[in-house]
Design an enzyme around this catalytic site. Structure first.
Site, short mmCIF file in Angstrom:
data_model
loop_
_atom_site.label_atom_id
_atom_site.label_comp_id
_atom_site.label_asym_id
_atom_site.label_seq_id
_atom_site.Cartn_x
_atom_site.Cartn_y
_atom_site.Cartn_z
N ASP A 210 0.86 -1.17 0.00
CA ASP A 210 0.00 0.00 0.00
C ASP A 210 0.90 1.23 0.00
OD1 ASP A 210 -0.88 -0.12 3.56
OD2 ASP A 210 0.97 0.38 2.51
N SER A 211 0.30 2.41 -0.08
CA SER A 211 1.10 3.61 -0.35
C SER A 211 1.54 4.32 0.92
CB SER A 211 0.26 4.58 -1.17
OG SER A 211 -0.84 5.01 -0.37
N GLY A 212 1.01 3.91 2.06
CA GLY A 212 1.40 4.53 3.33
C GLY A 212 0.44 5.59 3.84
N GLY A 213 -0.32 6.19 2.94
CA GLY A 213 -1.18 7.31 3.34
C GLY A 213 -2.23 6.93 4.36
N PHE A 214 -2.88 5.79 4.13
CA PHE A 214 -3.95 5.36 5.03
C PHE A 214 -3.43 5.16 6.44
CE2 PHE A 214 -8.00 3.57 6.06
CZ PHE A 214 -7.77 2.57 7.00
N ASP B 234 -2.79 8.19 -1.90
CA ASP B 234 -4.11 8.84 -1.90
C ASP B 234 -4.46 9.28 -0.50
OD1 ASP B 234 -4.45 6.36 -0.67
OD2 ASP B 234 -6.52 6.18 -1.38
N GLN C 147 -12.04 7.22 -5.00
CA GLN C 147 -12.59 7.75 -3.77
C GLN C 147 -14.00 8.29 -4.08
OE1 GLN C 147 -11.33 7.43 -0.78
NE2 GLN C 147 -9.33 6.61 -1.38
N GLY D 36 -11.81 4.22 0.35
CA GLY D 36 -12.77 4.99 1.12
C GLY D 36 -13.89 4.17 1.73
N ASP E 40 -8.00 -7.38 0.92
CA ASP E 40 -7.01 -7.63 1.97
C ASP E 40 -7.64 -7.27 3.30
OD1 ASP E 40 -6.54 -4.51 1.58
OD2 ASP E 40 -5.62 -5.12 3.50
N CYS F 298 -12.71 -28.64 8.34
CA CYS F 298 -11.46 -27.95 8.01
C CYS F 298 -10.28 -28.91 8.02
CB CYS F 298 -11.23 -26.81 9.00
SG CYS F 298 -9.79 -25.80 8.62
N CYS G 2 -7.04 -27.82 8.09
CA CYS G 2 -5.81 -27.14 8.53
C CYS G 2 -5.17 -27.90 9.70
CB CYS G 2 -6.14 -25.70 8.94
SG CYS G 2 -6.71 -25.53 10.65
N CYS H 270 -7.14 -27.92 13.02
CA CYS H 270 -8.36 -28.74 13.04
C CYS H 270 -8.05 -30.22 12.90
CB CYS H 270 -9.32 -28.29 11.95
SG CYS H 270 -9.94 -26.63 12.24
N HIS I 214 -5.38 -21.43 11.12
CA HIS I 214 -6.76 -21.84 10.82
C HIS I 214 -7.53 -20.72 10.10
CE1 HIS I 214 -10.87 -23.22 11.11
NE2 HIS I 214 -11.15 -22.01 11.58
C1 LIG Z 1 -9.48 -1.53 7.04
N1 LIG Z 1 -10.22 -0.70 6.14
C2 LIG Z 1 -9.59 -0.01 5.17
N2 LIG Z 1 -8.27 -0.11 4.90
C3 LIG Z 1 -8.04 0.77 3.87
C4 LIG Z 1 -6.86 1.14 3.23
C5 LIG Z 1 -6.90 2.14 2.25
N3 LIG Z 1 -5.73 2.52 1.64
C6 LIG Z 1 -5.77 3.50 0.73
N4 LIG Z 1 -6.92 4.14 0.38
C7 LIG Z 1 -8.10 3.82 0.93
O1 LIG Z 1 -9.13 4.43 0.59
C8 LIG Z 1 -8.13 2.77 1.92
C9 LIG Z 1 -9.33 2.39 2.56
C10 LIG Z 1 -9.27 1.40 3.54
N5 LIG Z 1 -10.23 0.87 4.36
ZN LIG Z 2 -8.98 -25.31 10.67
#
Ligand SMILES: CNc1nc2cc3nc[nH]c(=O)c3cc2[nH]1
Ligand SMILES: [Zn+2]
Length: 373
Positions: free
Chosen positions: A93-97, A147, A190, A217, A267, A305, A307, A310, A336
């Site tokens: 990810d880009s780090g912004g969140f 973002d 967004q 978002g 994710d 399951c 795993c 289990c 699990h």
């Molecule tokens: C756990 N929920 C959640 N994790 C996110 C990570 C994100 N990264 C970049 N931009 C997003 O809008 C964004 C939204 C998100 N919602």
């Molecule tokens: Zn399991």
């Protein structure tokens, strides 16, 4: 030329899609769930065991890795794949969140964000350009635009300005990313819960052009109903021939609902983080192993399951090692949960391929209604 980054849609069933994203480091079967490997590890799991659960791709967090051990150090050591012993695809990810969710002292301007590390209070700057450089140094196969995730709830005019900032940052991310065969750049839509803003954002991202498109978002406290309302239209605004990635989702029923609405990748920290708190997922819903009712129960978490938890351990044992704080508890419960999530993705991919996704959804909810956890 080896196939660089190619999404092959193989089947659809309603809005649900299944296919394969081929990358230089291996194929990603979609719909795909990405375990979160925040600080170069999926907590309590060896990489080979993450693979054994069925994961094709991991997520790494730029924010954590830029602070410790730094992107430059990881680059000097051969990149993140080599560093963490995971040779398959990695999306960062880009780090912004995480700057917005983990730091308190921060300043956001047109240029980017200035913040103090939650680790040692040192000052750092993140801009679209710096985020692209960090993700390049890490060696991510899929890079996310820098973002701003619009907070929820947001007034319509505030959401509009936030989205438009993210679109300007998307252009700067694209320009800074450059031409990197074998590496993909994903844009992030967004627009909060406002349809016209989602449309404007999608049009803007398409005019810039990306290898994949995320729905951002969401999963920011709006709740499942509001999230599904947005997902009823937002993914359709994104190119059908590119992967659609819903960030930060989610609980098993969120995931099924998102796939039903056209999402290809997700994710979430839930399966790994909740495993460490004793929460485990089964076809009949979630249970918490620390509950005293499990202390004499000889049954596995889930008899369906396969795993290691289990196959080889009882609820009574898992209750015991959780209560006593044994390290094996985090290992087995995480394993699990990740196995359950990947098995859910496999069942959905098969159902879509065979044109029976509606029946799959009905069975999924019927099973959960049976209770008797
Ligand atoms: C756990 N929920 C959640 N994790 C996110 C990570 C994100 N990264 C970049 N931009 C997003 O809008 C964004 C939204 C998100 N919602
Ligand atoms: Zn399991």
């Amino acid at each position: 030329m080896a196939r660089q980054f190619q999404f092959d849609l193989q089947a659809t069933d309603g809005k649900a899609r299944t296919g394969v994203i081929s990358t230089t480091r291996g194929d990603i079967r979609t719909p795909a769930f990405m375990p979160v490997g925040t600080a170069a590890t999926v907590k309590a799991m060896l990489p080979e065991n993450v693979r054994a659960t069925g994961a094709d791709i991991l997520l790494g967090n730029t924010y954590h890795l830029m602070l410790r051990p730094t992107a430059e150090r990881i680059d000097n050591l051969g990149g993140l794949h080599n560093f963490m012993n995971w040779e398959r695809p990695i999306l960062t990810d880009s780090g912004g969140f995480q700057v917005m969710s983990l730091t308190s002292l921060r300043k956001l301007t047109e240029k980017g964000v200035t913040f103090k590390s939650h680790v040692d209070g040192s000052q750092h700057h993140l801009t679209p350009e710096r985020s692209m450089e960090i993700q390049r140094l890490l060696g991510a196969d899929i890079v996310m635009c820098f973002d701003e995730c619009t907070p929820f709830p947001a007034e319509e005019d505030v959401a509009l300005e936030s989205m438009r900032l993210s679109m300007r940052w998307a252009q700067r991310s694209r320009d800074a990313f450059g031409d990197r065969p074998g590496h993909a750049l994903f844009g992030i839509q967004q627009g909060s819960v406002f349809r016209e803003q989602r449309e404007e954002s999608a049009e803007n991202l398409k005019s810039i052009g990306f290898d994949g498109y995320a729905v951002g978002g969401l999963a920011v406290g709006e709740g499942q109903e509001a999230m599904f309302e947005v997902l009823d239209y937002a993914p359709d605004m994104l190119p059908a021939d590119k992967p659609r990635y819903l960030m930060g989702v989610g609980k098993p029923d969120d995931i099924v609902g998102a796939v039903a609405r056209g999402i290809d990748m997700m994710d979430c920290v839930l399966p790994s983080r909740s495993g460490r708190t004793g929460q485990v997922f089964t076809r009949r819903g979630a249970l918490n192993i620390k509950n005293a009712r499990h202390q004499d129960d000889p049954r596995p978490i889930d008899e369906h399951c396969t795993c290691p938890a289990c196959r080889n351990y009882s609820r009574a044992y898992l209750h015991h090692v959780f209560r006593t704080g044994e390290i094996i508890s985090s290992m087995l419960l995480t394993w699990h949960n990740l196995h359950y999530y990947q098995e859910l993705m496999t069942r959905m991919r098969d159902a879509i391929s065979e044109g029976r996704f509606d029946q799959f959804q009905r069975d999924f909810h019927t099973e959960r209604a049976k209770g008797d956890l």
